[in-house]
Design an enzyme around this catalytic site. Structure first.
Site, mmCIF file in Angstrom:
data_model
loop_
_atom_site.group_PDB
_atom_site.id
_atom_site.type_symbol
_atom_site.label_atom_id
_atom_site.label_comp_id
_atom_site.label_asym_id
_atom_site.label_seq_id
_atom_site.Cartn_x
_atom_site.Cartn_y
_atom_site.Cartn_z
ATOM 1 N N ASP A 37 -13.224 1.425 -0.249
ATOM 2 C CA ASP A 37 -12.688 1.344 -1.605
ATOM 3 C C ASP A 37 -13.782 1.523 -2.645
ATOM 4 O OD1 ASP A 37 -10.132 0.930 -0.738
ATOM 5 O OD2 ASP A 37 -10.175 -1.243 -0.945
ATOM 6 N N LYS A 59 -9.244 3.070 -5.239
ATOM 7 C CA LYS A 59 -8.144 3.022 -6.209
ATOM 8 C C LYS A 59 -8.568 2.179 -7.391
ATOM 9 C CE LYS A 59 -5.257 1.619 -2.975
ATOM 10 N NZ LYS A 59 -4.026 1.136 -2.321
ATOM 11 N N MET A 174 -8.148 -8.370 -12.003
ATOM 12 C CA MET A 174 -7.751 -7.016 -12.426
ATOM 13 C C MET A 174 -6.811 -7.039 -13.626
ATOM 14 S SD MET A 174 -7.036 -5.621 -8.541
ATOM 15 C CE MET A 174 -5.960 -7.021 -8.167
#
Length: 502
Positions: A37, A59, A174
Protein backbone atom coordinates in the site's frame (compact mmCIF):
# COMPACT_ATOMS: atom_id res chain seq x y z
CA UNK A 1 2.09 -29.01 -11.25
CA UNK A 2 3.34 -26.28 -8.91
CA UNK A 3 2.40 -26.39 -5.26
CA UNK A 4 0.10 -23.62 -4.09
CA UNK A 5 1.89 -20.75 -2.42
CA UNK A 6 0.96 -18.86 0.70
CA UNK A 7 -0.16 -15.30 1.48
CA UNK A 8 0.97 -13.42 4.58
CA UNK A 9 -1.16 -10.38 5.46
CA UNK A 10 1.39 -8.25 7.29
CA UNK A 11 0.80 -5.02 9.19
CA UNK A 12 3.58 -2.54 8.38
CA UNK A 13 2.86 -0.30 11.36
CA UNK A 14 2.03 3.41 11.48
CA UNK A 15 4.82 4.76 9.24
CA UNK A 16 8.06 4.58 11.19
CA UNK A 17 9.81 1.51 9.67
CA UNK A 18 11.14 0.65 13.12
CA UNK A 19 7.61 -0.10 14.33
CA UNK A 20 6.99 -3.16 12.18
CA UNK A 21 7.06 -6.40 14.16
CA UNK A 22 9.97 -8.84 14.01
CA UNK A 23 7.57 -11.48 12.68
CA UNK A 24 6.46 -9.12 9.92
CA UNK A 25 10.07 -8.50 8.93
CA UNK A 26 10.81 -12.23 8.86
CA UNK A 27 7.97 -12.75 6.37
CA UNK A 28 9.23 -9.90 4.18
CA UNK A 29 12.73 -11.35 4.09
CA UNK A 30 11.61 -14.65 2.55
CA UNK A 31 8.82 -13.57 0.18
CA UNK A 32 8.76 -14.02 -3.59
CA UNK A 33 6.31 -11.16 -4.12
CA UNK A 34 5.16 -8.19 -2.06
CA UNK A 35 1.86 -6.41 -2.72
CA UNK A 36 2.01 -3.12 -0.87
CA UNK A 37 0.00 0.00 0.00
CA UNK A 38 0.90 3.69 -0.01
CA UNK A 39 0.78 4.48 3.71
CA UNK A 40 3.90 2.60 4.72
CA UNK A 41 7.63 3.26 4.68
CA UNK A 42 9.31 2.49 1.33
CA UNK A 43 12.31 1.49 3.43
CA UNK A 44 10.54 -1.77 4.26
CA UNK A 45 10.83 -2.79 0.62
CA UNK A 46 14.61 -2.86 1.11
CA UNK A 47 14.08 -5.92 3.32
CA UNK A 48 12.72 -8.19 0.59
CA UNK A 49 14.99 -10.56 -1.39
CA UNK A 50 16.65 -9.13 -4.48
CA UNK A 51 14.54 -11.21 -6.88
CA UNK A 52 11.25 -10.39 -5.14
CA UNK A 53 8.44 -8.95 -7.29
CA UNK A 54 7.21 -5.59 -5.94
CA UNK A 55 3.62 -4.68 -6.85
CA UNK A 56 2.13 -1.35 -5.78
CA UNK A 57 -1.63 -1.29 -5.18
CA UNK A 58 -1.84 1.82 -3.00
CA UNK A 59 -5.12 3.59 -2.36
CA UNK A 60 -5.52 7.17 -1.25
CA UNK A 61 -8.61 9.32 -1.13
CA UNK A 62 -9.80 9.86 -4.69
CA UNK A 63 -6.96 7.85 -6.23
CA UNK A 64 -6.97 4.05 -6.36
CA UNK A 65 -4.25 2.34 -8.39
CA UNK A 66 -6.18 -0.94 -8.22
CA UNK A 67 -9.73 -1.84 -7.13
CA UNK A 68 -10.11 -4.06 -4.08
CA UNK A 69 -11.58 -6.88 -6.17
CA UNK A 70 -8.51 -6.73 -8.43
CA UNK A 71 -6.19 -6.88 -5.41
CA UNK A 72 -8.06 -9.94 -4.14
CA UNK A 73 -7.65 -11.67 -7.48
CA UNK A 74 -3.98 -10.67 -7.73
CA UNK A 75 -3.20 -12.32 -4.39
CA UNK A 76 -4.92 -15.51 -5.50
CA UNK A 77 -3.08 -15.58 -8.84
CA UNK A 78 0.34 -14.99 -7.27
CA UNK A 79 -0.22 -17.77 -4.73
CA UNK A 80 -1.37 -20.13 -7.50
CA UNK A 81 2.03 -19.56 -9.13
CA UNK A 82 3.52 -21.19 -6.05
CA UNK A 83 4.87 -17.93 -4.62
CA UNK A 84 5.27 -16.84 -1.04
CA UNK A 85 3.35 -13.54 -1.04
CA UNK A 86 3.36 -10.73 1.50
CA UNK A 87 0.35 -8.42 1.43
CA UNK A 88 1.91 -5.44 3.19
CA UNK A 89 -0.58 -3.03 4.74
CA UNK A 90 -0.09 0.19 6.66
CA UNK A 91 -0.97 -0.09 10.35
CA UNK A 92 -2.75 -3.32 11.24
CA UNK A 93 -4.43 -5.49 8.55
CA UNK A 94 -7.72 -5.57 10.44
CA UNK A 95 -7.94 -1.87 11.38
CA UNK A 96 -9.74 -0.47 8.31
CA UNK A 97 -7.30 -2.48 6.17
CA UNK A 98 -9.90 -4.61 4.35
CA UNK A 99 -7.92 -7.72 5.19
CA UNK A 100 -11.16 -9.57 5.84
CA UNK A 101 -12.22 -9.21 2.20
CA UNK A 102 -8.86 -10.47 1.00
CA UNK A 103 -9.02 -13.44 3.38
CA UNK A 104 -12.48 -14.36 2.11
CA UNK A 105 -11.15 -14.39 -1.47
CA UNK A 106 -8.15 -16.50 -0.44
CA UNK A 107 -10.35 -18.93 1.48
CA UNK A 108 -12.71 -19.34 -1.48
CA UNK A 109 -9.71 -20.17 -3.67
CA UNK A 110 -8.23 -22.59 -1.15
CA UNK A 111 -5.11 -20.47 -0.60
CA UNK A 112 -3.40 -20.82 2.80
CA UNK A 113 -2.81 -17.53 4.61
CA UNK A 114 -1.49 -16.03 7.82
CA UNK A 115 -2.22 -12.67 9.47
CA UNK A 116 0.69 -10.86 11.11
CA UNK A 117 -0.61 -8.04 13.29
CA UNK A 118 0.80 -4.53 13.06
CA UNK A 119 0.96 -1.47 15.29
CA UNK A 120 -2.04 0.73 14.51
CA UNK A 121 -1.64 4.48 14.06
CA UNK A 122 -4.73 4.93 16.22
CA UNK A 123 -2.44 4.33 19.20
CA UNK A 124 1.11 4.87 17.91
CA UNK A 125 0.60 8.25 16.22
CA UNK A 126 -0.98 9.64 19.39
CA UNK A 127 1.90 8.34 21.52
CA UNK A 128 4.43 9.85 19.12
CA UNK A 129 2.69 13.21 19.48
CA UNK A 130 2.75 12.93 23.25
CA UNK A 131 -0.96 12.13 23.60
CA UNK A 132 -1.77 9.04 25.70
CA UNK A 133 -4.75 7.20 24.26
CA UNK A 134 -5.88 6.53 27.85
CA UNK A 135 -4.82 8.09 31.15
CA UNK A 136 -5.83 7.37 34.70
CA UNK A 137 -8.69 9.58 35.92
CA UNK A 138 -8.86 11.28 32.50
CA UNK A 139 -9.85 8.62 29.96
CA UNK A 140 -10.74 5.01 30.73
CA UNK A 141 -11.49 3.96 27.15
CA UNK A 142 -10.75 4.77 23.54
CA UNK A 143 -12.81 4.31 20.40
CA UNK A 144 -11.69 4.32 16.77
CA UNK A 145 -13.74 5.20 13.70
CA UNK A 146 -12.85 5.68 10.06
CA UNK A 147 -13.29 9.34 9.21
CA UNK A 148 -13.85 9.15 5.46
CA UNK A 149 -16.85 6.83 5.14
CA UNK A 150 -19.80 9.01 4.20
CA UNK A 151 -23.35 8.03 3.46
CA UNK A 152 -24.73 8.42 -0.06
CA UNK A 153 -26.22 11.76 1.01
CA UNK A 154 -22.78 13.12 1.85
CA UNK A 155 -23.33 13.04 5.59
CA UNK A 156 -21.65 11.11 8.38
CA UNK A 157 -22.56 7.42 8.87
CA UNK A 158 -25.73 6.54 10.75
CA UNK A 159 -23.83 5.14 13.73
CA UNK A 160 -21.85 8.37 14.18
CA UNK A 161 -24.32 9.74 16.72
CA UNK A 162 -23.80 6.79 19.08
CA UNK A 163 -20.04 7.06 18.60
CA UNK A 164 -20.03 10.80 19.36
CA UNK A 165 -21.80 10.27 22.67
CA UNK A 166 -19.20 7.81 23.96
CA UNK A 167 -16.95 8.82 26.84
CA UNK A 168 -13.18 8.43 26.66
CA UNK A 169 -10.92 9.19 23.72
CA UNK A 170 -12.38 9.37 20.20
CA UNK A 171 -9.99 8.71 17.34
CA UNK A 172 -10.85 9.33 13.68
CA UNK A 173 -8.56 7.80 11.07
CA UNK A 174 -8.38 9.19 7.52
CA UNK A 175 -10.87 11.94 8.31
CA UNK A 176 -9.14 15.26 7.68
CA UNK A 177 -11.27 16.09 4.62
CA UNK A 178 -14.37 15.59 6.76
CA UNK A 179 -13.12 17.52 9.78
CA UNK A 180 -15.91 20.09 9.48
CA UNK A 181 -18.61 17.40 9.38
CA UNK A 182 -17.03 15.57 12.32
CA UNK A 183 -16.88 18.75 14.42
CA UNK A 184 -20.50 19.62 13.69
CA UNK A 185 -21.58 16.07 14.45
CA UNK A 186 -19.81 16.07 17.81
CA UNK A 187 -21.32 19.41 18.82
CA UNK A 188 -24.78 18.29 17.72
CA UNK A 189 -24.48 15.24 19.98
CA UNK A 190 -23.69 17.33 23.03
CA UNK A 191 -19.90 17.38 23.15
CA UNK A 192 -18.87 20.65 24.83
CA UNK A 193 -17.11 23.07 22.48
CA UNK A 194 -14.20 23.36 24.93
CA UNK A 195 -13.46 19.62 24.71
CA UNK A 196 -9.75 19.25 23.81
CA UNK A 197 -8.97 18.11 20.27
CA UNK A 198 -5.84 17.53 18.21
CA UNK A 199 -4.89 16.68 14.64
CA UNK A 200 -1.68 14.75 13.92
CA UNK A 201 -0.12 14.75 10.45
CA UNK A 202 2.41 12.06 9.44
CA UNK A 203 2.35 10.44 12.86
CA UNK A 204 5.60 8.64 13.89
CA UNK A 205 7.44 10.02 10.84
CA UNK A 206 10.19 12.66 10.84
CA UNK A 207 7.76 15.19 9.29
CA UNK A 208 5.19 14.72 12.05
CA UNK A 209 3.17 17.83 12.96
CA UNK A 210 0.56 18.24 15.68
CA UNK A 211 -2.08 20.94 16.10
CA UNK A 212 -3.93 21.18 19.42
CA UNK A 213 -7.08 23.08 20.30
CA UNK A 214 -10.70 22.44 21.15
CA UNK A 215 -13.63 21.14 19.16
CA UNK A 216 -14.69 24.76 18.58
CA UNK A 217 -11.39 26.03 17.15
CA UNK A 218 -9.57 22.96 15.79
CA UNK A 219 -10.75 23.60 12.21
CA UNK A 220 -9.34 27.13 12.24
CA UNK A 221 -6.04 25.96 13.75
CA UNK A 222 -5.66 23.19 11.17
CA UNK A 223 -6.22 25.65 8.31
CA UNK A 224 -3.73 28.13 9.78
CA UNK A 225 -1.08 25.41 10.16
CA UNK A 226 -1.67 23.99 6.68
CA UNK A 227 -2.11 20.45 7.98
CA UNK A 228 -2.52 17.88 5.19
CA UNK A 229 -3.39 14.19 4.87
CA UNK A 230 -2.58 11.65 6.10
CA UNK A 231 -3.76 12.90 9.47
CA UNK A 232 -5.52 11.58 12.58
CA UNK A 233 -8.15 13.46 14.59
CA UNK A 234 -8.21 13.01 18.37
CA UNK A 235 -11.03 14.24 20.61
CA UNK A 236 -11.09 13.97 24.39
CA UNK A 237 -9.43 15.23 27.55
CA UNK A 238 -6.17 13.40 26.76
CA UNK A 239 -5.65 15.73 23.78
CA UNK A 240 -4.77 18.47 26.27
CA UNK A 241 -1.87 16.40 27.65
CA UNK A 242 1.63 16.57 26.21
CA UNK A 243 3.91 13.66 27.05
CA UNK A 244 6.23 14.30 24.10
CA UNK A 245 9.65 12.66 24.26
CA UNK A 246 12.28 14.73 26.05
CA UNK A 247 15.15 12.74 24.54
CA UNK A 248 16.44 14.69 21.55
CA UNK A 249 18.42 12.94 18.82
CA UNK A 250 21.58 14.57 17.40
CA UNK A 251 20.14 14.85 13.88
CA UNK A 252 16.57 15.67 14.85
CA UNK A 253 14.85 17.72 12.14
CA UNK A 254 17.92 17.67 9.88
CA UNK A 255 17.13 16.89 6.23
CA UNK A 256 19.82 14.84 4.50
CA UNK A 257 19.94 13.72 0.87
CA UNK A 258 21.76 10.51 -0.03
CA UNK A 259 23.23 9.24 -3.29
CA UNK A 260 24.52 5.79 -4.18
CA UNK A 261 23.44 2.24 -4.81
CA UNK A 262 20.37 0.88 -3.02
CA UNK A 263 22.53 -1.33 -0.82
CA UNK A 264 24.61 1.59 0.44
CA UNK A 265 21.89 4.20 0.74
CA UNK A 266 19.58 1.77 2.52
CA UNK A 267 22.14 1.26 5.29
CA UNK A 268 23.06 4.94 5.41
CA UNK A 269 19.43 6.04 5.69
CA UNK A 270 18.83 3.62 8.56
CA UNK A 271 21.79 5.10 10.39
CA UNK A 272 20.73 8.71 9.77
CA UNK A 273 17.12 8.10 10.74
CA UNK A 274 18.11 6.23 13.89
CA UNK A 275 19.67 9.54 14.99
CA UNK A 276 16.56 11.55 14.18
CA UNK A 277 17.51 12.69 10.67
CA UNK A 278 15.07 12.98 7.78
CA UNK A 279 16.68 11.24 4.83
CA UNK A 280 15.73 11.43 1.18
CA UNK A 281 17.04 9.43 -1.74
CA UNK A 282 18.29 12.00 -4.27
CA UNK A 283 20.09 9.76 -6.73
CA UNK A 284 19.82 5.98 -7.02
CA UNK A 285 22.69 4.24 -8.76
CA UNK A 286 22.26 0.91 -10.48
CA UNK A 287 25.16 -1.53 -10.57
CA UNK A 288 25.78 -2.67 -14.16
CA UNK A 289 27.72 -5.90 -13.85
CA UNK A 290 30.61 -6.94 -16.11
CA UNK A 291 31.17 -10.18 -14.22
CA UNK A 292 30.15 -12.24 -17.25
CA UNK A 293 32.54 -10.38 -19.58
CA UNK A 294 35.60 -11.95 -21.18
CA UNK A 295 38.06 -10.14 -18.90
CA UNK A 296 36.48 -11.51 -15.75
CA UNK A 297 36.10 -14.93 -17.34
CA UNK A 298 39.89 -15.01 -17.85
CA UNK A 299 40.50 -13.68 -14.33
CA UNK A 300 38.48 -16.53 -12.82
CA UNK A 301 40.49 -19.02 -14.89
CA UNK A 302 43.73 -17.52 -13.55
CA UNK A 303 42.69 -17.53 -9.88
CA UNK A 304 45.42 -20.08 -8.94
CA UNK A 305 48.07 -17.54 -10.05
CA UNK A 306 46.87 -14.68 -7.83
CA UNK A 307 48.19 -14.22 -4.29
CA UNK A 308 46.04 -11.18 -3.36
CA UNK A 309 42.57 -10.00 -4.36
CA UNK A 310 42.04 -6.29 -3.66
CA UNK A 311 38.50 -5.00 -3.15
CA UNK A 312 37.77 -1.28 -3.24
CA UNK A 313 34.03 -1.51 -2.54
CA UNK A 314 31.32 -3.76 -1.15
CA UNK A 315 29.77 -3.81 -4.64
CA UNK A 316 33.00 -5.34 -5.93
CA UNK A 317 32.84 -8.11 -3.32
CA UNK A 318 29.23 -8.96 -4.17
CA UNK A 319 29.80 -8.98 -7.93
CA UNK A 320 33.02 -11.01 -7.67
CA UNK A 321 31.45 -13.86 -5.69
CA UNK A 322 28.34 -13.91 -7.87
CA UNK A 323 30.54 -14.29 -10.90
CA UNK A 324 32.64 -16.94 -9.19
CA UNK A 325 29.58 -19.17 -8.87
CA UNK A 326 28.15 -18.30 -12.29
CA UNK A 327 31.37 -19.32 -14.03
CA UNK A 328 31.30 -22.71 -12.30
CA UNK A 329 33.81 -22.16 -9.50
CA UNK A 330 33.38 -22.17 -5.72
CA UNK A 331 35.15 -20.88 -2.61
CA UNK A 332 37.89 -23.48 -2.88
CA UNK A 333 39.19 -21.50 -5.85
CA UNK A 334 40.20 -18.63 -3.56
CA UNK A 335 41.28 -20.65 -0.54
CA UNK A 336 44.95 -19.76 -1.11
CA UNK A 337 44.37 -16.04 -1.67
CA UNK A 338 44.82 -13.12 0.73
CA UNK A 339 42.19 -10.38 0.68
CA UNK A 340 42.60 -6.63 1.03
CA UNK A 341 39.58 -4.38 1.66
CA UNK A 342 39.47 -0.61 1.40
CA UNK A 343 37.34 -0.20 4.53
CA UNK A 344 35.17 -1.77 7.17
CA UNK A 345 32.04 -1.85 5.00
CA UNK A 346 33.91 -3.73 2.27
CA UNK A 347 35.45 -6.07 4.85
CA UNK A 348 32.02 -6.76 6.37
CA UNK A 349 30.67 -7.71 2.95
CA UNK A 350 33.65 -10.02 2.50
CA UNK A 351 32.90 -11.60 5.87
CA UNK A 352 29.34 -12.33 4.74
CA UNK A 353 30.93 -14.65 2.18
CA UNK A 354 32.99 -16.37 4.88
CA UNK A 355 36.32 -14.58 4.41
CA UNK A 356 38.20 -12.27 6.77
CA UNK A 357 40.16 -9.40 5.22
CA UNK A 358 43.92 -9.84 5.64
CA UNK A 359 44.49 -6.12 5.33
CA UNK A 360 42.35 -3.02 5.96
CA UNK A 361 44.03 0.41 6.00
CA UNK A 362 43.59 2.62 9.06
CA UNK A 363 42.09 5.33 6.83
CA UNK A 364 39.49 3.88 4.50
CA UNK A 365 40.72 5.39 1.24
CA UNK A 366 42.20 3.89 -1.92
CA UNK A 367 45.55 5.67 -1.63
CA UNK A 368 45.95 4.37 1.93
CA UNK A 369 45.00 0.89 0.78
CA UNK A 370 47.70 0.99 -1.91
CA UNK A 371 50.31 2.50 0.41
CA UNK A 372 49.68 -0.20 3.01
CA UNK A 373 49.90 -3.00 0.45
CA UNK A 374 53.34 -1.76 -0.59
CA UNK A 375 54.73 -3.02 2.68
CA UNK A 376 53.01 -6.39 2.43
CA UNK A 377 53.73 -7.51 -1.13
CA UNK A 378 56.84 -8.46 -3.05
CA UNK A 379 57.85 -9.17 -6.61
CA UNK A 380 56.59 -12.73 -6.20
CA UNK A 381 53.04 -11.59 -5.65
CA UNK A 382 50.35 -11.16 -8.26
CA UNK A 383 47.25 -9.06 -7.53
CA UNK A 384 43.72 -9.13 -8.90
CA UNK A 385 41.81 -5.84 -8.58
CA UNK A 386 38.18 -6.33 -9.67
CA UNK A 387 36.46 -2.94 -9.35
CA UNK A 388 34.41 -0.13 -10.86
CA UNK A 389 34.97 1.27 -14.34
CA UNK A 390 35.69 4.65 -12.76
CA UNK A 391 38.06 3.38 -10.08
CA UNK A 392 40.76 5.73 -8.80
CA UNK A 393 44.02 5.78 -10.77
CA UNK A 394 45.94 6.52 -7.57
CA UNK A 395 45.82 2.81 -6.78
CA UNK A 396 47.57 2.02 -10.06
CA UNK A 397 50.15 4.79 -9.64
CA UNK A 398 51.24 3.58 -6.20
CA UNK A 399 51.32 -0.10 -7.18
CA UNK A 400 53.32 0.70 -10.32
CA UNK A 401 56.07 2.06 -8.06
CA UNK A 402 56.49 -1.42 -6.53
CA UNK A 403 56.85 -3.21 -9.84
CA UNK A 404 54.38 -5.85 -8.69
CA UNK A 405 52.28 -7.67 -11.26
CA UNK A 406 48.55 -6.97 -11.11
CA UNK A 407 45.39 -7.22 -13.20
CA UNK A 408 43.05 -4.24 -12.83
CA UNK A 409 39.76 -5.43 -14.31
CA UNK A 410 36.40 -3.71 -14.73
CA UNK A 411 33.89 -5.74 -12.74
CA UNK A 412 31.00 -3.27 -12.76
CA UNK A 413 29.88 0.24 -13.59
CA UNK A 414 27.18 2.44 -12.10
CA UNK A 415 24.31 4.10 -13.91
CA UNK A 416 21.55 6.46 -12.84
CA UNK A 417 18.36 4.72 -11.81
CA UNK A 418 16.71 7.48 -9.77
CA UNK A 419 14.85 10.76 -10.11
CA UNK A 420 14.62 12.96 -13.17
CA UNK A 421 16.65 16.17 -13.18
CA UNK A 422 13.59 18.28 -12.38
CA UNK A 423 12.73 16.12 -9.39
CA UNK A 424 16.28 16.25 -8.06
CA UNK A 425 16.45 20.04 -8.24
CA UNK A 426 13.22 20.42 -6.29
CA UNK A 427 14.31 17.87 -3.69
CA UNK A 428 17.71 19.53 -3.20
CA UNK A 429 16.11 22.85 -2.28
CA UNK A 430 14.63 21.31 0.88
CA UNK A 431 17.85 19.71 2.16
CA UNK A 432 20.43 20.72 4.76
CA UNK A 433 23.08 18.22 3.60
CA UNK A 434 23.81 16.05 0.56
CA UNK A 435 26.10 13.02 0.82
CA UNK A 436 28.34 11.44 -1.82
CA UNK A 437 29.77 8.00 -1.14
CA UNK A 438 32.01 7.56 -4.20
CA UNK A 439 33.64 9.35 -7.10
CA UNK A 440 31.37 7.29 -9.37
CA UNK A 441 28.38 8.76 -7.60
CA UNK A 442 29.67 12.29 -8.13
CA UNK A 443 30.22 11.61 -11.84
CA UNK A 444 26.74 10.15 -12.22
CA UNK A 445 25.17 13.08 -10.38
CA UNK A 446 26.76 15.72 -12.61
CA UNK A 447 26.35 13.71 -15.80
CA UNK A 448 22.79 15.00 -16.18
CA UNK A 449 22.88 17.96 -13.81
CA UNK A 450 21.39 21.09 -15.32
CA UNK A 451 21.92 24.66 -14.09
CA UNK A 452 18.95 24.45 -11.72
CA UNK A 453 20.48 21.43 -9.98
CA UNK A 454 23.88 23.10 -9.70
CA UNK A 455 22.26 26.22 -8.31
CA UNK A 456 20.27 24.18 -5.75
CA UNK A 457 23.52 22.53 -4.70
CA UNK A 458 24.86 25.88 -3.52
CA UNK A 459 22.16 26.19 -0.89
CA UNK A 460 23.24 23.17 1.17
CA UNK A 461 26.31 21.49 2.62
CA UNK A 462 27.92 18.71 0.60
CA UNK A 463 29.45 15.79 2.51
CA UNK A 464 31.97 13.42 0.88
CA UNK A 465 32.98 10.04 2.23
CA UNK A 466 36.67 10.61 1.46
CA UNK A 467 39.34 12.65 -0.34
CA UNK A 468 38.94 10.90 -3.69
CA UNK A 469 35.22 11.58 -3.73
CA UNK A 470 35.90 15.19 -2.74
CA UNK A 471 38.46 15.49 -5.55
CA UNK A 472 35.87 14.30 -8.08
CA UNK A 473 33.51 16.96 -6.74
CA UNK A 474 36.11 19.71 -7.22
CA UNK A 475 36.51 18.68 -10.86
CA UNK A 476 32.88 19.70 -11.31
CA UNK A 477 33.41 23.09 -9.72
CA UNK A 478 32.05 22.37 -6.25
CA UNK A 479 34.16 22.03 -3.12
CA UNK A 480 33.09 19.63 -0.39
CA UNK A 481 31.94 21.35 2.78
CA UNK A 482 32.64 18.27 4.89
CA UNK A 483 34.90 15.25 4.31
CA UNK A 484 34.38 12.25 6.58
CA UNK A 485 37.42 11.32 8.63
CA UNK A 486 36.60 7.63 8.26
CA UNK A 487 35.64 6.12 4.90
CA UNK A 488 32.39 4.48 6.07
CA UNK A 489 28.71 5.03 6.79
CA UNK A 490 29.62 5.62 10.41
CA UNK A 491 32.22 8.18 9.32
CA UNK A 492 29.70 10.05 7.17
CA UNK A 493 27.14 10.09 9.97
CA UNK A 494 29.60 11.27 12.60
CA UNK A 495 30.82 14.06 10.31
CA UNK A 496 27.29 15.41 9.88
CA UNK A 497 26.55 15.12 13.61
CA UNK A 498 29.75 16.99 14.44
CA UNK A 499 29.05 19.76 11.92
CA UNK A 500 25.47 20.19 13.09
CA UNK A 501 26.57 20.40 16.72
CA UNK A 502 29.18 23.04 15.91
Amino acid sequence: MKETGVVYLVGAGPGDPGLITEKGLSRLRICDAVVYDSLLSPRLLDEVPEQCRKIYVGKRSGCHSMKQEEINQLLVELAREGLSVVRLKGGDPFVFGRAGEEIMALSDAGIPYEVVSGVTSAVAALASAGIPVTHRAVSRSFHVMTGHTLSEEGSLPADFNEFARLSGTLVFLMGLHNLSLIVKGLLNQGKPGETPAAVIQNGTLPGERTVRGTIENIEEKVLEAGIESPAIIVVGEVASLDFSATLKQPLEGCRIGVTGTDSFTGRLRKQLESLGGISENILSLLVESHRKGEEMKEAYKKLPSYTWIVFTSANGVREFFRGLMEWGYDYRSVGHVKFAAVGRGTADELLRHGFTADYIPEKYQVQDLAAGLKGLISGKDRLLIPRSLRGSKELNEILDETGVSYDDIVLYDVAIAGLESEGRAEALKNLDYLTFSSASGVEAFFREADEEIKEALEGLKVVCIGDITAKALIEHGRKADIIAGVYSIQGLTEAICRDLKE
